[in-house]
Design a protein around this motif. Structure first.
Motif, PDB file in Angstrom:
ATOM      1  N   ARG A 407       8.099 -10.928  -8.326  1.00 32.78           N
ATOM      2  CA  ARG A 407       7.148 -10.098  -9.090  1.00 32.78           C
ATOM      3  C   ARG A 407       5.882  -9.789  -8.288  1.00 32.78           C
ATOM      4  N   THR A 408       6.049  -9.584  -7.004  1.00 36.55           N
ATOM      5  CA  THR A 408       4.921  -9.161  -6.166  1.00 36.55           C
ATOM      6  C   THR A 408       5.358  -8.029  -5.246  1.00 36.55           C
ATOM      7  N   ILE A 409       4.378  -7.226  -4.854  1.00 38.89           N
ATOM      8  CA  ILE A 409       4.551  -6.178  -3.851  1.00 38.89           C
ATOM      9  C   ILE A 409       3.530  -6.458  -2.753  1.00 38.89           C
ATOM     10  N   ARG A 410       4.004  -6.467  -1.503  1.00 42.17           N
ATOM     11  CA  ARG A 410       3.127  -6.818  -0.387  1.00 42.17           C
ATOM     12  C   ARG A 410       3.064  -5.679   0.626  1.00 42.17           C
ATOM     13  N   LEU A 411       1.864  -5.465   1.147  1.00 45.10           N
ATOM     14  CA  LEU A 411       1.630  -4.496   2.213  1.00 45.10           C
ATOM     15  C   LEU A 411       1.372  -5.278   3.498  1.00 45.10           C
ATOM     16  N   TRP A 412       2.161  -4.947   4.564  1.00 47.97           N
ATOM     17  CA  TRP A 412       2.127  -5.707   5.813  1.00 47.97           C
ATOM     18  C   TRP A 412       1.598  -4.828   6.949  1.00 47.97           C
ATOM     19  N   ASP A 413       0.813  -5.473   7.836  1.00 44.71           N
ATOM     20  CA  ASP A 413       0.357  -4.848   9.069  1.00 44.71           C
ATOM     21  C   ASP A 413       1.244  -5.357  10.200  1.00 44.71           C
ATOM     22  N   LEU A 414       2.011  -4.443  10.822  1.00 39.68           N
ATOM     23  CA  LEU A 414       2.945  -4.859  11.869  1.00 39.68           C
ATOM     24  C   LEU A 414       2.226  -5.296  13.136  1.00 39.68           C
TER      25      LEU A 414
END
Length: 585
Positions: A407-414
């Protein structure tokens, strides 16, 4: 005849008489044994006959006047009794024969029973041996399972250590490069200062020589050769020093170039990946009409399929924990490579806009990034507590968005391989897509949520008719397709963000699982989805009707479909390891 002869003759006569008597006695015993029952029955009949005679005699005594008639009646009864006695004797013989038959049958049954008991004993012994073998195998399996779990845990620990060492190595290299850069800057500034000082000294020396030569000509003539030699030597010396320390020296430039090339080679995103490759635009997609190729693509069920941006490469991923790359050429699929590294099944696959990198979501609670020519993942994004159901590139090549069952959405920096933004949701996230600064996610609570990535907040919720199994966005980012468990596909116009939508249904179409994926054609004119009956259904967006129905190639529920960006091919995959390439050519 003498007395002795007489005695001998009398003795021999006695002998054969005794012999005859013994034979008669034996025969009597044998006959008595055989006919004992008959004699007993006959005796009973005689007793009954005597009883009847006594009754008749009594009756005759009481009625002397009817002697004649009673005698005839008694004689008739006597005949009847004799006849009955004979019949009874015959029945007795028949009953004895039946008894013998029954006894022989009982003997046979007893023999068969003994045989069956022997066979049962043998079967019980074999069953006991098999049960012992089963127990031993169970014990061995438990031991092997424990050993396997131990080895798996060791493998995970070693992989974790390897990742940590790789990260440490990357950090060390970056630190070393930073130090080298600082040293290069310091060396450049120092060399520049020296070159400026030497240039100033050289200018001063030349001006001094010019002044001396103009003030005393004779002296200069007598001493000119020596002074000129000294000036030339000084000039050459200063010039040589200046060139060796020059910033424009080829050796120095090549060293700086190599330094930055090494750094670029070790970075997460290469120079080729920073360059945007041109992507062809599909003017009109072809509606597939027949299967060009049917192949067993994986060892287990296939969960995801995706075409690259150039449409010449296809990626498939399944529960066998690998991603396989297929070259698409002349209407056929050829295996080109395998990407390893996931410890559990693959749930989603995505190519970056350049087509050089492959992003995948996995059941092992992580998302992985590969170069398509390297089977080892170059980056693993960990942080979710349950399986990752979706992984997409955002508007930037260096950012990735993942959705999970936690139940989470994550934004990642490559660049940093770190989570830079966390969005918490109240429901299981099944799929997501990205559009400019928006993230659209589908959930099991029958809702589609729109997120503002800049503000990290939900800006709109769109209701759905059932659990959302997949989302897809058109190439022009104007339409959003959702597939739900109510066996319906819904198309939403993103320009209005309203609850008005088009619904697409068909007789026989049934969403086969909670992760069934549907797609929009590259030109936005058609929708494609796989059904639980193993058929591919294609709808016309403009009419809302079913355009094509492709059955008979899958034997199980279709899990995902993908439409090439060229509009030429459609690929469908199912839960039983099979992939089908469709087209109209």
């Amino acid at each position: 005849m003498t007395d002795s002869e007489e005695r001998g003759g009398a003795g021999s006569a006695e002998t054969w008489k005794r012999h005859i008597v013994r034979q008669l006695q034996n025969r009597d015993r044998n006959q008595h044994t055989k006919f004992q029952d008959l004699i007993r029955f006959y005796t009973q009949l005689l007793e009954k006959t005597s009883l009847a005679k006594g009754i008749l005699s009594c009756s005759t005594r009481h009625t002397p006047s009817d002697n004649g008639s009673s005698i005839s009646a008694l004689l008739h009864q006597n005949n009847q009794l004799r006849k009955t006695t004979g019949e009874l004797a015959y029945k007795v013989v028949e009953m004895q024969q039946q008894i013998k038959i029954k006894e022989s049958f009982l003997d046979e049954q007893h023999a068969r029973l003994l045989e069956e008991e022997c066979r049962l004993a043998v079967a019980l012994h074999a069953h006991q041996e098999l049960q012992e073998r089963v127990d031993r195998v169970k014990v061995e399996n438990r031991a092997l399972k424990l050993e396997y779990d131990t080895l798996l845990e060791q493998q995970r620990q070693e992989e974790r250590r390897l990742r940590e060492e790789n990260d440490r190595g990357v950090h060390l290299v970056e630190d070393m490069i930073h130090l080298k850069q600082q040293a290069a800057v310091r060396m450049n500034s120092r060399n520049e200062r020296r070159s400026r000082a030497r240039a100033m000294n050289l200018t001063t020396a030349r001006s001094k020589v010019a002044i001396d030569s103009s003030s005393s000509a004779p002296t200069s003539r007598s001493t000119s050769p020596k002074s000129e030699d000294q000036d030339d030597c000084s000039d050459r010396r200063h010039t040589r020093l200046f060139r060796s320390a020059s910033v424009t020296s080829p050796r120095f430039l090549s060293s700086i170039k190599q330094l930055f090339e090494k750094r670029r080679g070790r970075s997460v995103c290469s120079l080729e990946e920073d360059l945007m490759c041109p992507v062809g635009v599909c003017v009109s997609a072809r509606v597939p009409a027949r299967a060009l190729q049917v192949l067993e693509a994986h060892e287990q069920g296939i969960n995801a399929v995706k075409f690259s941006t150039s449409s010449d490469l296809l990626a498939t991923g399944g529960t066998d924990r690998v991603i396989k790359l297929w070259e698409v050429r002349a209407g056929s699929l050829t295996h080109k490579g395998t990407l390893d590294g996931s410890t559990e099944g693959i749930t989603c696959i995505e190519f970056d806009p350049t087509g050089l990198r492959v992003l995948a979501a996995s059941y092992d609670k992580s998302a992985l990034l590969w170069r398509r020519d390297d089977p080892i993942p170059k980056l693993t994004l960990t942080g979710h507590s349950r399986k990752v159901t979706a992984a997409r590139f955002s508007g930037s090549l260096h950012q990735v968005v993942t959705g999970s069952a936690d139940r989470t959405i994550r934004l990642w920096d490559l660049h940093r391989a770190a989570c830079v933004q966390l969005l918490r949701v109240t429901s299981y996230c099944s799929d997501l897509v990205c559009s400019e600064n928006c993230i659209v996610s589908g959930h099991y609570d029958c809702k589609i949520r729109v997120w503002d990535a800049r503000a990290a907040s939900c800006v709109q919720e769109l209701p759905a008719q059932g659990k959302v199994t997949s989302l897809d966005i058109s190439a022009d980012h104007r339409q959003l397709l959702s597939c739900c468990r109510d066996d319906c596909l819904q198309l939403v116009d993103l320009r209005r963000w309203s609850n008005d939508r088009m619904c697409f249904r068909a007789d026989g179409f049934k969403c086969g699982s909670d992760s069934t994926k549907a797609v929009i054609s590259p030109d936005g004119c058609f929708l494609a989805a796989g059904s639980a009956d193993g058929a591919v259904y294609i709808w016309n967006v403009s009419t809302g009707n079913l355009e094509s129905h492709l059955p008979d190639k899958h034997s199980s529920s279709i899990s995902a479909v993908s439409w090439s960006l060229s509009g030429e091919y459609v690929v469908s995959v199912d839960k039983s390891k099979w992939a089908v390439l469709w087209s109209d050519i």
